[in-house]
Scaffold this motif. Structure first.
Motif, PDB file in Angstrom:
ATOM      1  N   LEU A 153       0.854  -1.178   0.000  1.00 35.97           N
ATOM      2  CA  LEU A 153       0.000   0.000   0.000  1.00 35.97           C
ATOM      3  C   LEU A 153       0.895   1.235   0.000  1.00 35.97           C
ATOM      4  O   LEU A 153       1.666   1.456   0.944  1.00 35.97           O
ATOM      5  CB  LEU A 153      -0.890  -0.023   1.244  1.00 35.97           C
ATOM      6  CG  LEU A 153      -2.025   0.982   1.356  1.00 35.97           C
ATOM      7  CD1 LEU A 153      -3.102   0.687   0.317  1.00 35.97           C
ATOM      8  CD2 LEU A 153      -2.630   0.910   2.755  1.00 35.97           C
ATOM      9  N   ASP A 154       0.805   2.035  -1.062  1.00 37.21           N
ATOM     10  CA  ASP A 154       1.743   3.139  -1.245  1.00 37.21           C
ATOM     11  C   ASP A 154       0.997   4.443  -1.520  1.00 37.21           C
ATOM     12  O   ASP A 154      -0.011   4.456  -2.229  1.00 37.21           O
ATOM     13  CB  ASP A 154       2.682   2.821  -2.413  1.00 37.21           C
ATOM     14  CG  ASP A 154       3.814   3.819  -2.541  1.00 37.21           C
ATOM     15  OD1 ASP A 154       4.385   4.193  -1.507  1.00 37.21           O
ATOM     16  OD2 ASP A 154       4.123   4.213  -3.671  1.00 37.21           O
ATOM     17  N   LEU A 155       1.501   5.548  -0.950  1.00 40.45           N
ATOM     18  CA  LEU A 155       0.885   6.851  -1.154  1.00 40.45           C
ATOM     19  C   LEU A 155       1.092   7.319  -2.597  1.00 40.45           C
ATOM     20  O   LEU A 155       2.208   7.303  -3.117  1.00 40.45           O
ATOM     21  CB  LEU A 155       1.498   7.873  -0.193  1.00 40.45           C
ATOM     22  CG  LEU A 155       0.996   9.315  -0.313  1.00 40.45           C
ATOM     23  CD1 LEU A 155      -0.473   9.408   0.082  1.00 40.45           C
ATOM     24  CD2 LEU A 155       1.839  10.239   0.555  1.00 40.45           C
ATOM     25  N   LYS A 156       0.014   7.748  -3.226  1.00 36.52           N
ATOM     26  CA  LYS A 156       0.078   8.240  -4.603  1.00 36.52           C
ATOM     27  C   LYS A 156       0.598   9.680  -4.621  1.00 36.52           C
ATOM     28  O   LYS A 156       0.258  10.490  -3.753  1.00 36.52           O
ATOM     29  CB  LYS A 156      -1.318   8.181  -5.230  1.00 36.52           C
ATOM     30  CG  LYS A 156      -1.344   8.469  -6.716  1.00 36.52           C
ATOM     31  CD  LYS A 156      -2.764   8.331  -7.260  1.00 36.52           C
ATOM     32  CE  LYS A 156      -2.805   8.640  -8.752  1.00 36.52           C
ATOM     33  NZ  LYS A 156      -4.179   8.587  -9.283  1.00 36.52           N
ATOM     34  N   ASP A 157       1.422  10.014  -5.616  1.00 36.83           N
ATOM     35  CA  ASP A 157       1.991  11.353  -5.778  1.00 36.83           C
ATOM     36  C   ASP A 157       2.761  11.809  -4.537  1.00 36.83           C
ATOM     37  O   ASP A 157       2.704  12.987  -4.143  1.00 36.83           O
ATOM     38  CB  ASP A 157       0.887  12.382  -6.106  1.00 36.83           C
ATOM     39  CG  ASP A 157       0.139  12.040  -7.382  1.00 36.83           C
ATOM     40  OD1 ASP A 157       0.787  11.531  -8.327  1.00 36.83           O
ATOM     41  OD2 ASP A 157      -1.083  12.273  -7.434  1.00 36.83           O
ATOM     42  N   SER A 158       3.461  10.888  -3.920  1.00 33.61           N
ATOM     43  CA  SER A 158       4.151  11.195  -2.661  1.00 33.61           C
ATOM     44  C   SER A 158       5.241  12.258  -2.830  1.00 33.61           C
ATOM     45  O   SER A 158       5.422  13.114  -1.957  1.00 33.61           O
ATOM     46  CB  SER A 158       4.758   9.926  -2.073  1.00 33.61           C
ATOM     47  OG  SER A 158       5.634   9.309  -2.997  1.00 33.61           O
ATOM     48  N   THR A 159       5.961  12.212  -3.938  1.00 34.82           N
ATOM     49  CA  THR A 159       7.053  13.172  -4.154  1.00 34.82           C
ATOM     50  C   THR A 159       6.524  14.599  -4.234  1.00 34.82           C
ATOM     51  O   THR A 159       7.065  15.515  -3.589  1.00 34.82           O
ATOM     52  CB  THR A 159       7.821  12.839  -5.448  1.00 34.82           C
ATOM     53  OG1 THR A 159       8.318  11.505  -5.373  1.00 34.82           O
ATOM     54  CG2 THR A 159       8.984  13.794  -5.628  1.00 34.82           C
ATOM     55  N   THR A 160       5.443  14.808  -4.982  1.00 38.56           N
ATOM     56  CA  THR A 160       4.845  16.138  -5.118  1.00 38.56           C
ATOM     57  C   THR A 160       4.317  16.638  -3.784  1.00 38.56           C
ATOM     58  O   THR A 160       4.518  17.806  -3.410  1.00 38.56           O
ATOM     59  CB  THR A 160       3.696  16.105  -6.148  1.00 38.56           C
ATOM     60  OG1 THR A 160       4.194  15.627  -7.394  1.00 38.56           O
ATOM     61  CG2 THR A 160       3.090  17.489  -6.325  1.00 38.56           C
ATOM     62  N   ILE A 161       3.637  15.748  -3.060  1.00 32.20           N
ATOM     63  CA  ILE A 161       3.074  16.129  -1.750  1.00 32.20           C
ATOM     64  C   ILE A 161       4.191  16.498  -0.784  1.00 32.20           C
ATOM     65  O   ILE A 161       4.103  17.488  -0.049  1.00 32.20           O
ATOM     66  CB  ILE A 161       2.216  14.978  -1.174  1.00 32.20           C
ATOM     67  CG1 ILE A 161       1.003  14.728  -2.067  1.00 32.20           C
ATOM     68  CG2 ILE A 161       1.757  15.312   0.248  1.00 32.20           C
ATOM     69  CD1 ILE A 161       0.200  13.501  -1.689  1.00 32.20           C
ATOM     70  N   ALA A 162       5.262  15.717  -0.778  1.00 37.08           N
ATOM     71  CA  ALA A 162       6.393  15.983   0.119  1.00 37.08           C
ATOM     72  C   ALA A 162       7.031  17.336  -0.190  1.00 37.08           C
ATOM     73  O   ALA A 162       7.397  18.095   0.722  1.00 37.08           O
ATOM     74  CB  ALA A 162       7.428  14.869   0.005  1.00 37.08           C
ATOM     75  N   GLU A 163       7.169  17.662  -1.470  1.00 37.09           N
ATOM     76  CA  GLU A 163       7.765  18.946  -1.862  1.00 37.09           C
ATOM     77  C   GLU A 163       6.885  20.117  -1.434  1.00 37.09           C
ATOM     78  O   GLU A 163       7.376  21.161  -0.998  1.00 37.09           O
ATOM     79  CB  GLU A 163       7.988  18.983  -3.370  1.00 37.09           C
ATOM     80  CG  GLU A 163       9.119  18.084  -3.846  1.00 37.09           C
ATOM     81  CD  GLU A 163       9.267  18.091  -5.358  1.00 37.09           C
ATOM     82  OE1 GLU A 163       8.382  18.671  -6.038  1.00 37.09           O
ATOM     83  OE2 GLU A 163      10.260  17.528  -5.859  1.00 37.09           O
ATOM     84  N   ASN A 164       5.585  19.947  -1.553  1.00 37.81           N
ATOM     85  CA  ASN A 164       4.656  21.022  -1.199  1.00 37.81           C
ATOM     86  C   ASN A 164       4.549  21.234   0.313  1.00 37.81           C
ATOM     87  O   ASN A 164       4.408  22.367   0.780  1.00 37.81           O
ATOM     88  CB  ASN A 164       3.263  20.731  -1.765  1.00 37.81           C
ATOM     89  CG  ASN A 164       3.233  20.813  -3.282  1.00 37.81           C
ATOM     90  OD1 ASN A 164       4.067  21.482  -3.899  1.00 37.81           O
ATOM     91  ND2 ASN A 164       2.278  20.130  -3.896  1.00 37.81           N
TER      92      ASN A 164
END
Length: 360
Positions: free
Chosen positions: A184-195
């Motif tokens: 189970l993996d968070l979708k768009d994690s890189t974008t969310i982390a940057e924001n």
């Protein structure tokens, strides 16, 4: 049956059984053979073997009452306050409530005993402060509480039934088991982390996994590990298939997040969305490590589950399942499936048929 009530009752019988046994043992340790000690007078009703049995029954009754009250305190704390309090404050508040509960129980027992046998026992305010017998019981309760907490923590760490198997050394040698795994993996994690930035992103993941832990017990799942913004869940094969638990958990998790969308939007500006891959089959399980022991799973099932989850972005879906596992599920009318084709997953030589599942 309501899940909260079911969870409470499960905790209750375990706690009541534990405290009834340990308080019964305390009664034996404390009073057995006391009537034979020089200079000690024991009430006639509590002399000999029959008296010991009465003491045993009395202390077991105390254990039942203590178990009921302690479980109620733990359940309310775990349900409503644990995520909001620091560990230190949580322990302090629980300890204070445990102590008040114990004093209340022993006061009630002493008064009942005093009235039943016409004894001049002091049960007034603060009676316990100078009562050596009470503090002896408190010390015993503290020691066995550590044992109970250790068993509880170990059970939560390794999963139901696994801790006992570890104690018995079952996994000292690799064992073959049939299990289902979900990555189970968070979708768009890189974008969310940057924001969000690393601090707020960490809080975001923490909240997501708190929600995940709300639904995990309802579907008999075990959390194998957390890796960053990914959680790996597992079921014994039959438990995962029962009531479609392995699939139903994903949709329950989705529903819970949607019901809390306002909370996530207000705090983080985004509602989390997770993607998942499901696969099952035979694999090996064994105990690894010396300084830090863990249960480890080895086999193609885990690798394939991870690879299937990685295909979610490519096919623009949130849940993918292997055809092999899907055939063993009893899909209901509320679920629709769609064959997406055969894919050659990274690291595999044979193609794997994958399907998506959606809730109607």
């Amino acid at each position: 049956m309501n899940h909260n009530l079911k969870q409470y009752l499960q905790l209750l019988w375990q706690s009541v059984l534990f405290w009834a046994v340990v308080m019964g043992l305390y009664g034996i340790f404390r009073y057995y053979g006391m009537d034979e000690e020089y200079g000690i007078t024991v009430i006639e009703d509590f002399q000999g073997v029959q008296g010991t049995i009465k003491a045993l029954q009395g202390f077991m009754a105390i254990g039942v009452l203590v178990g009921f009250l302690y479980t109620t305190i733990d359940f309310l704390f775990d349900k409503y306050t644990s995520n909001r309090l620091s560990l230190a404050l949580d322990i302090i508040l629980r300890t204070v409530l445990y102590f008040i509960t114990t004093v209340s129980v022993f006061t009630w027992v002493a008064r009942t005993f005093s009235e039943a046998y016409d004894l001049p026992l002091d049960t007034g305010r603060g009676w316990w402060a100078d009562d050596k017998a009470f503090w002896t019981a408190i010390l015993y309760i503290i020691l066995v509480s550590f044992v109970f907490s250790f068993i509880k923590i170990a059970t939560e760490k390794f999963g139901k039934g696994v801790f006992l198997k570890m104690l018995l050394g079952k996994y000292k040698k690799p064992q073959e088991e049939k299990r289902i795994f979900m990555f189970l993996d968070l979708k768009d994690s890189t974008t969310i982390a940057e924001n969000l930035g690393h601090f707020k992103y960490s809080q975001f993941i923490q909240d997501c996994f708190y929600d995940l832990n709300e639904v995990v017990p309802k579907y008999d799942a075990e959390i194998y590990q957390y890796v960053g913004d990914e959680a790996v869940l597992s079921w014994p094969y039959k438990k995962g298939l029962a009531n479609n638990n392995c699939v139903a958990l994903f949709f329950a998790f989705q529903q819970l997040k949607q019901s809390k969308s306002k909370y996530y939007l207000d705090k983080y500006g985004v509602v989390p969305e997770f993607k998942a891959g499901l696969h099952g089959g035979l694999l090996m399980v064994t105990e690894v490590g010396v300084i830090k022991k863990e249960i480890a799973y080895h086999g193609d099932v885990i690798n394939t589950s991870a690879r299937i989850q990685a295909e979610c972005n490519k096919h623009h879906v949130l849940l993918l399942i292997s055809e092999k596992l899907l055939k063993d599920l009893q899909t209901s009318k509320s679920l629709t499936t769609k064959f997406l084709g055969s894919v050659l997953l990274k690291g595999k030589q044979k193609e794997v048929n994958i399907h998506t599942i959606e809730k109607v």
